[in-house]
Design a protein around this motif. Structure first.
Motif, short mmCIF file in Angstrom:
data_model
loop_
_atom_site.label_atom_id
_atom_site.label_comp_id
_atom_site.label_asym_id
_atom_site.label_seq_id
_atom_site.Cartn_x
_atom_site.Cartn_y
_atom_site.Cartn_z
N UNK A 115 0.86 -1.12 0.11
CA UNK A 115 0.03 0.03 0.08
C UNK A 115 0.61 1.42 -0.13
N UNK A 116 0.27 2.34 -0.07
CA UNK A 116 0.90 3.54 -0.16
C UNK A 116 1.65 3.95 1.31
N UNK A 117 0.77 3.80 2.31
CA UNK A 117 0.97 4.11 3.64
C UNK A 117 2.27 3.39 4.25
N UNK B 44 -7.33 4.71 1.11
CA UNK B 44 -8.41 5.39 0.71
C UNK B 44 -8.57 6.56 1.49
N UNK B 45 -8.51 6.10 3.00
CA UNK B 45 -8.68 7.00 4.10
C UNK B 45 -7.58 8.00 4.22
N UNK C 222 -9.75 8.45 16.70
CA UNK C 222 -8.76 8.97 15.92
C UNK C 222 -7.94 7.84 15.05
N UNK C 223 -8.18 6.78 15.06
CA UNK C 223 -7.73 5.73 14.10
C UNK C 223 -8.69 4.98 13.23
N UNK C 224 -8.24 4.71 12.10
CA UNK C 224 -9.12 3.90 11.32
C UNK C 224 -8.82 2.54 11.39
N UNK C 225 -9.78 1.82 11.92
CA UNK C 225 -9.99 0.38 12.16
C UNK C 225 -10.35 -0.51 11.16
N UNK C 226 -9.56 -1.28 10.39
CA UNK C 226 -10.18 -2.13 9.35
C UNK C 226 -10.29 -3.51 9.89
N UNK C 227 -11.12 -4.43 10.08
CA UNK C 227 -11.13 -6.11 10.26
C UNK C 227 -11.28 -6.64 8.86
N UNK D 65 -8.84 -4.62 2.02
CA UNK D 65 -8.57 -3.69 3.14
C UNK D 65 -7.41 -2.81 3.45
N UNK D 66 -6.30 -3.20 2.50
CA UNK D 66 -5.37 -2.48 2.40
C UNK D 66 -5.53 -1.25 1.30
#
Ligand code: TXA
Ligand code: MG
Length: 355
Positions: A240-242, A318-319, A290-295, A312-313
């Protein structure tokens, strides 16, 4: 202009398949679903069409492609010889997420295999892929339909996001079932070698071929102008980019505490943090603001985790997160492939948390 045509895998529209097959025969590129990830296909017998794949993806010419066939008896057009173990694995696992590396047949141009004397070949199980190869009447060379080193596409939209305007047609057969790429076994040498863990679990393969060796980092030593055994083994791949860091532990409570602590430290520093977790991790981290959580699924259902891993990645990207903290999963079954992709996305940044 890229056209995107919907096609129901359960009710194949032969008129759409005929259009796509005509493009393939004319030397053009078509993106299509397989059971693992979407592929970017070209006529495997046509050197110029194959060269277009490398152009469209920005893929270096040293990274060989996988050739897709529609029936085991088409293998003779692509590869030879076919050793007894290959036949055993074909009988057991084709169609399905297993790529075999064999001697390259004389009709396959060298650029398919990056000049190697071998060729990777598989028979996918996806009805759209099979219909397309059959209608084209030629084997189809296809890497994953993403920009080079980017996350593989598991939906037609992912393909459009990466390759929109670079290819004429995407067949949209919905989200893919397996979600990670095929398992690659090299049968061209003295002993069978696992070049890439994938959708077909190594444990399952070893029931048929107990002496499979794991090829460790064979790509590391290769130079830019040389073909590598499996560039999918490059450390930075599937990324991913991050900036992603992976966390592993035999103790889930300790793992969650480490993820929480690390996330808070990054938030404190002003980073935008994304977490890639199992369903079971969520309660322990739910207090994290303040965190984006993806399961991406349950620890008890790694098939589901594999299916949603790449989406998910892409969601986290995208966020706009700047940092991703991802847990690793149990190594059993398809977990080996999941952890391989996450470790590569992390470029080796894996924190082992003691319990
Ligand atoms: O599931 C899959 O395998 C998907 C779908 C589209 O079939 N395809 C895929 O292709 O993942 P790609 O290009 O992203 O990865 C192909 C991998 C590369 O890492 C490449 O090095 C390896 O297969 N490979 C292909 N031919 C090879 C060969 N002759 N020797 C060694 N490795 C090979
Ligand atoms: Mg790929």
């Amino acid at each position: 202009m890229t056209r995107l045509l919907r096609i129901d895998p359960a009710r194949i529209d032969e008129a759409i398949i005929a259009q796509a097959a005509a493009l393939i025969r004319a030397g053009e590129l078509v993106a299509f679903p397989t059971e693992t990830v979407y592929g970017l296909g070209a006529n495997a017998f046509d050197e110029r069409a194959v060269a277009r794949i490398f152009d469209a993806k920005g893929r270096p010419s040293f990274d060989p492609l996988i050739v897709h066939i529609a029936a085991p008896d088409q293998l003779g057009e692509v590869a030879q010889p076919v050793p007894p173990l290959a036949q055993t694995l074909i009988d057991a696992f084709w169609p399905g997420p297993l790529t075999l590396v064999l001697g390259r047949g004389h009709r396959i141009p060298a650029n398919v295999s990056a000049g190697l004397p071998t060729v990777g070949v598989r028979m996918p199980s996806h009805p759209v892929a099979l219909a397309l190869i059959r209608a084209a009447g030629v084997p189809i060379a296809a890497p994953s339909a993403n920009k080079f080193a980017h996350t593989s596409p598991t939906t037609a939209q992912h393909v459009l996001d990466d390759l929109g305007d670079r290819i004429p047609l995407i067949l949209d057969g919905g989200p893919t079932q397996v979600g990670v790429e095929s398992t690659i076994i090299d049968l061209s040498g003295a002993r069978p070698q696992l070049l890439r863990p994938g959708g077909l679990p190594l444990d399952t393969l070893r029931c048929y071929a107990p002496d499979i060796e794991i090829a460790e980092q064979r790509a590391r030593a290769s130079r830019d102008d040389e073909a590598m055994p499996a560039p999918g083994m490059l450390p930075r791949h599937y990324a991913p980019r991050a900036r992603l860091t992976a966390f592993a532990s035999s103790d889930d409570a300790a793992l969650r505490f480490a993820l929480l602590t690390e996330a808070l430290a990054f938030i404190e520093k002003g980073e935008s943090v994304g977490l890639l977790l199992a369903n079971e991790d969520r309660p322990a981290l739910a207090g994290l603001k303040n965190a984006h959580i993806v399961t991406c699924g349950s620890l008890d259902d790694l098939d589901q985790v594999a299916r949603s891993l790449y989406a998910s990645l892409r969601d986290l990207d995208s966020y706009g997160v700047t940092v991703i903290l991802a847990r690793l999963f149990p190594d059993s079954g398809v977990g080996l492939a999941i952890n391989d992709r996450l470790t590569r996305a992390a470029e080796g940044r894996v924190h082992f948390v003691s319990g």
